[in-house]
Scaffold this active site. Structure first.
Site, short mmCIF file in Angstrom:
data_model
loop_
_atom_site.label_atom_id
_atom_site.label_comp_id
_atom_site.label_asym_id
_atom_site.label_seq_id
_atom_site.Cartn_x
_atom_site.Cartn_y
_atom_site.Cartn_z
N TYR A 61 27.42 26.21 -0.20
CA TYR A 61 27.24 25.91 -1.62
C TYR A 61 25.84 26.32 -2.06
O TYR A 61 25.65 26.94 -3.10
CB TYR A 61 27.48 24.42 -1.86
CG TYR A 61 27.39 24.00 -3.31
CD1 TYR A 61 28.42 24.29 -4.20
CD2 TYR A 61 26.27 23.32 -3.79
CE1 TYR A 61 28.34 23.90 -5.54
CE2 TYR A 61 26.19 22.94 -5.12
CZ TYR A 61 27.22 23.22 -5.99
OH TYR A 61 27.14 22.84 -7.31
N SER A 85 22.98 25.18 -10.10
CA SER A 85 22.74 23.86 -9.52
C SER A 85 21.32 23.81 -9.00
O SER A 85 20.73 24.85 -8.64
CB SER A 85 23.71 23.59 -8.37
OG SER A 85 23.36 22.41 -7.66
#
Length: 278
Positions: free
Chosen positions: A155, A142
């Site tokens: 995250y 990501s």
């Protein structure tokens, strides 16, 4: 750039984690259309069977956080289609909220799925690829692995780890014919980010990520940002003085992920809680 042995996707086995929906489903479709034989692993086995039936692949129950479950998935994929030529580590979760607000169980689950899910797959598939002298692994990370976002601290940590894991192992095994690529999407229009207002970060479609994953088999690039320009923005942010960067981030209201109170986020957390109890 290291030259890797070419991979012919026609009839090749491509194993995809989290393949039942979202990015995984789009990726499975992209490979299937190129003639590959896709093995779709997912915790939601019923949905995986539906996706496999539509795409002409095979469905497999998979908990990426469990190395034995991953071993069985790859063994089943090999029995159905031959040894995997490509592994796409796509499965991931993204609970949001303040660092002190997320409970330990949620934090551990995020690391188990987002990081160790990648580690397990790589450790299991690499020996065979190295023995054959060819193979390709795509780790879907990501932009959050490069750019910190308040409300996504754990995250961020999990995806940052995947980015560096991929870079280091790529260096280890490139000379032996096996390539490892990392795909870095911005916010993707799936259930993972439903209800999160990440503007002005662009929201891309699963098909955009699927094209990048498929394209990596030909290019074998180390990192692929989607859209391409966000990688440059992340690099620019890394060298921007903190006072200036913080001023820009305040204007962007980059703390919106701290508020996990939208109906979509509650629904997403409910689905995660349901999966944990299966």
């Amino acid at each position: 750039m290291t030259r890797f042995p070419p991979l012919d996707l026609t009839g090749a086995c491509v194993a995809i984690t989290g393949g039942a929906q979202g990015i995984g489903r789009a990726t499975a479709g992209a490979f299937a259309r190129r003639g590959a034989r896709v093995a779709i692993g997912d915790l939601d086995f019923d949905l995986a069977k539906e996706t496999a039936a539509e795409l002409g692949g095979t469905a497999h129950r998979l908990d990426v956080g469990d190395p034995e479950s991953f071993r069985v998935f790859l063994a089943e994929a090999a029995a159905a289609h031959g040894e995997p030529a490509v592994l796409v580590n796509n499965a991931g979760i993204m609970p949001n909220g303040g660092f002190l607000d997320l409970d330990e169980r949620t934090n551990r689950l995020m690391i188990e799925v987002n990081l160790f899910g990648v580690v397990h797959g790589m450790r299991l598939v690499l020996p065979g690829m190295l023995a054959r002298g060819r193979g390709h692994i795509v780790n879907v990370a990501s932009l959050a692995g490069k750019f910190p976002v308040p409300g996504l601290a754990m995250y961020n940590a999990s995806k940052f780890a995947v980015v560096l894991l991929s870079a280091a192992t790529r260096r280890e095994y490139a000379a032996r014919g096996v390539s490892i690529s990392t795909v870095l999407p911005s916010a993707v229009d799936t259930g993972l980010s439903a209800g999160l207002d990440m503007k002005p970060i662009p929201k891309v479609q699963p098909a955009d990520i699927a094209r990048a994953v498929l394209g990596s088999v030909r290019s074998r690039r180390a990192e692929i940002a989607v859209p391409g320009y966000v990688g440059g923005l992340a690099a620019l942010a890394a060298i921007t003085p903190e006072p200036l960067l913080n001023a820009v981030r305040r204007l962007m209201r980059d703390d919106r992920a701290l508020r996990p109170d939208s109906p979509e986020r509650h629904a997403y957390r409910s689905r995660l809680d349901d999966q944990e109890t299966r």
